[in-house]
Design a protein around this motif. Structure first.
Motif, PDB file in Angstrom:
ATOM      1  N   GLU A  32       3.773   0.146   3.382  1.00 49.77           N
ATOM      2  CA  GLU A  32       3.590  -1.307   2.941  1.00 49.77           C
ATOM      3  C   GLU A  32       3.830  -2.208   4.269  1.00 49.77           C
ATOM      4  N   GLU A  33       2.923  -3.253   4.262  1.00 50.98           N
ATOM      5  CA  GLU A  33       2.943  -4.210   5.405  1.00 50.98           C
ATOM      6  C   GLU A  33       3.038  -3.785   6.812  1.00 50.98           C
TER       7      GLU A  33
ATOM      8  N   GLU B  86      10.081  -4.607  -1.088  1.00 53.30           N
ATOM      9  CA  GLU B  86       9.530  -5.019  -2.813  1.00 53.30           C
ATOM     10  C   GLU B  86       9.385  -3.859  -3.315  1.00 53.30           C
TER      11      GLU B  86
ATOM     12  N   THR C 170      -0.698  -5.118  -2.933  1.00 61.60           N
ATOM     13  CA  THR C 170       0.433  -4.275  -3.453  1.00 61.60           C
ATOM     14  C   THR C 170      -0.090  -3.955  -4.980  1.00 61.60           C
TER      15      THR C 170
HETATM   16 MG   LIG Z   1       2.316  -6.722  -0.739  1.00 61.37          MG
END
Ligand SMILES: [Mg+2]
Ligand SMILES: Nc1ncnc2c1ncn2[C@@H]1O[C@H](COP(=O)(O)OP(=O)(O)O)[C@@H](O)[C@H]1O
Length: 467
Positions: free
Chosen positions: A332-333, A267, A242
């Motif tokens: 993300e992810e 996040e 990240t």
């Molecule tokens: Mg991360």
């Protein structure tokens, strides 16, 4: 041409006499001196009335020819010297390179990587040469049969460079030139920390909006994303994926790109205050509908580019040529998101594959972040279309194979150290190189405020809104 060394009276290997630098210029100089003396003698003799007809012609032409040869050889030497200094950029650089080449040739010699010719006392050392440009330093080594053991050659080169300017450099496996006559060893800085540590917000605003800085150092590495589209960042939890994505995000904002964040892990929700609720989504269903809309927008942009190509009658135009506003989609992810979607994972992968394949010309860029780049999380179509791949932190052979290919198991170490990883930028180098995690913390730039300012700066940039 190989350099021939011979054992001299002191038992040391030295360049064979006829290959010594300036030898032939010296010989030509002596001959010139001789011919001058003969001519002088002739003139003196003629002065006291002793005129010898043949000596007149002979001494004259001897002097002319030897002078021409001397000047010719000297001119060649000077021309060659100037050429080499020019190639190196400046004289000090030329000296450094010369010394390094000398050290390498000595290294190959003492490692026994030489061709034995007449006897043990006369050997051929492969000739070496520097080929350097702004981004790469390459050592070209003549492919004599003696250098077949490439690992040994790399080792000899590395240990020859322990002193001096290239002390931090090392080579790994080489390429061959197209004609098959040379090996090209790329020198890489393996000790200097190349982390991009911006000092001020302006350092994060790209001069060229179509090029993002990834690594610092004397020759920074840039991501030329229109030509190297899509990024894949992988690594275990806490490997600074990240953190690395934030650098790209910062530069994308500073360049005025349209930014979307698919944030299943919630996040990055803080970015809603900059980009709005529509551009930052975290619910799996919302993520799918945003992607669906983006794919439609991308298709429309491609149609507009197609129409523009037809209108201008120029083939191969892309979004950059038309000054289109780039679109960055951060995902993300990806692994976790796929799992959460259950049966609809294939829909997600379908959208991502479409963007991976079609996004290049329309400047729709994917930045996929995931722990493990296996087929479950990252379908092959997506992996093969990612031109920037970064594997962060500790990894396993399997992870290395998934990200790069099994051929790099020997190059890519499994534990590169904290704040490090391996990256492959298609077209930039031939194999993965060490990656250094960017550091926005050092100068307090890891704040939403920084990103807000970058966004505001970026919005001032003018793009072609018709595309
Ligand atoms: Mg991360
Ligand atoms: N230069 C740095 N100094 C201190 N902490 C950092 C630095 N860079 C990143 N971090 C912190 O390290 C943690 C892990 O990084 P992160 O990028 O979230 O890893 P990943 O996404 O791979 O799980 C985060 O809390 C981040 O804020």
């Amino acid at each position: 041409m190989a350099k021939t060394y011979q054992r001299n009276a002191n038992g040391r290997m030295a360049l064979i006499w006829y290959q010594r630098p300036l030898l032939w210029q010296g010989v030509a100089g002596i001959v010139l001196l001789g011919s001058s003396i003969i001519r002088w003698l002739y003139v003196k003799l003629a002065g006291i009335g002793l005129r010898v007809g043949w000596l007149d012609t002979f001494s004259f032409w001897f002097l002319v020819v030897s002078a021409l040869v001397f000047v010719g050889l000297l001119t060649f030497k000077v021309w060659y010297f100037v050429k080499e200094v020019k190639a190196a950029g400046k004289y000090s650089e030329y000296r450094t390179q010369k010394q390094a080449i000398k050290a390498i040739e000595r290294g190959l010699l003492s490692a026994g990587l030489v061709r034995k010719t007449v006897s043990e006392t006369v050997v051929d050392v492969p000739s070496c040469e520097f080929v350097a440009d702004k981004t790469h330093t390459i050592i070209k080594v003549e492919k004599l049969p003696s250098v077949a053991d490439l690992e040994k050659v790399a080792e000899a080169i590395n240990s020859s460079l322990r002193k001096g300017k290239f002390a931090n450099y090392a080579v790994s496996e080489p390429l061959q030139t197209a004609d098959g006559l040379y090996y090209l060893f790329e020198l890489n800085d393996v000790n200097t920390n190349l982390s991009f540590i911006p000092k001020r917000i302006e350092d994060l605003v790209p001069d060229d909006p179509y090029r993002f800085k990834l690594l610092a150092g004397s020759s920074p590495v840039f991501w030329d994303y229109p030509n190297q589209p899509h990024a894949l960042l992988s690594g275990l939890t806490g490997s600074f994926k990240t953190t690395t994505a934030y650098l790209i995000l910062a530069e994308a904002l500073g360049a005025g790109c349209d930014v979307y964040i698919l944030d299943y892990k919630r996040e990055m929700l803080g970015f809603k205050q900059i980009l709005g609720d529509k551009n930052v989504v975290s619910e799996p269903s919302e993520i799918l509908s945003l992607l669906s809309r983006l794919v439609d927008d991308m298709t429309l942009r491609n149609e507009r580019i197609g129409a523009e190509i037809e209108r201008r009658g120029v083939v191969g135009l892309n979004g950059k040529d038309l000054n289109a506003r780039p679109v960055f989609i951060f995902c993300e992810e990806l692994g976790a998101l796929g799992e959460a979607l259950g049966k609809e994972k294939s829909t997600l992968h379908g959208y991502l594959k479409t963007i991976s394949m079609v996004g290049r010309s329309s400047l729709y860029m994917l930045v996929n972040i995931l722990q493990v780049a296996d087929v479950n999380s990252a379908p092959a179509g997506m992996r093969s279309n990612a031109n920037l791949k970064i594997l962060l932190g500790k990894s396993t052979s399997e992870m290395i194979t998934q990200m790069f290919s099994s051929g790099y198991i020997d190059v890519v170490t499994k534990n590169p150290g904290k704040f490090k990883g391996w990256y492959f930028l298609n077209g930039y180098s031939t194999q993965p190189n060490l990656f250094y995690v960017p550091n926005l913390h050092e100068n307090g730039l890891n704040t939403i405020e920084t990103f807000k300012e970058l966004y505001e700066v970026g919005r001032k940039r003018v793009y072609n809104e018709m595309i």
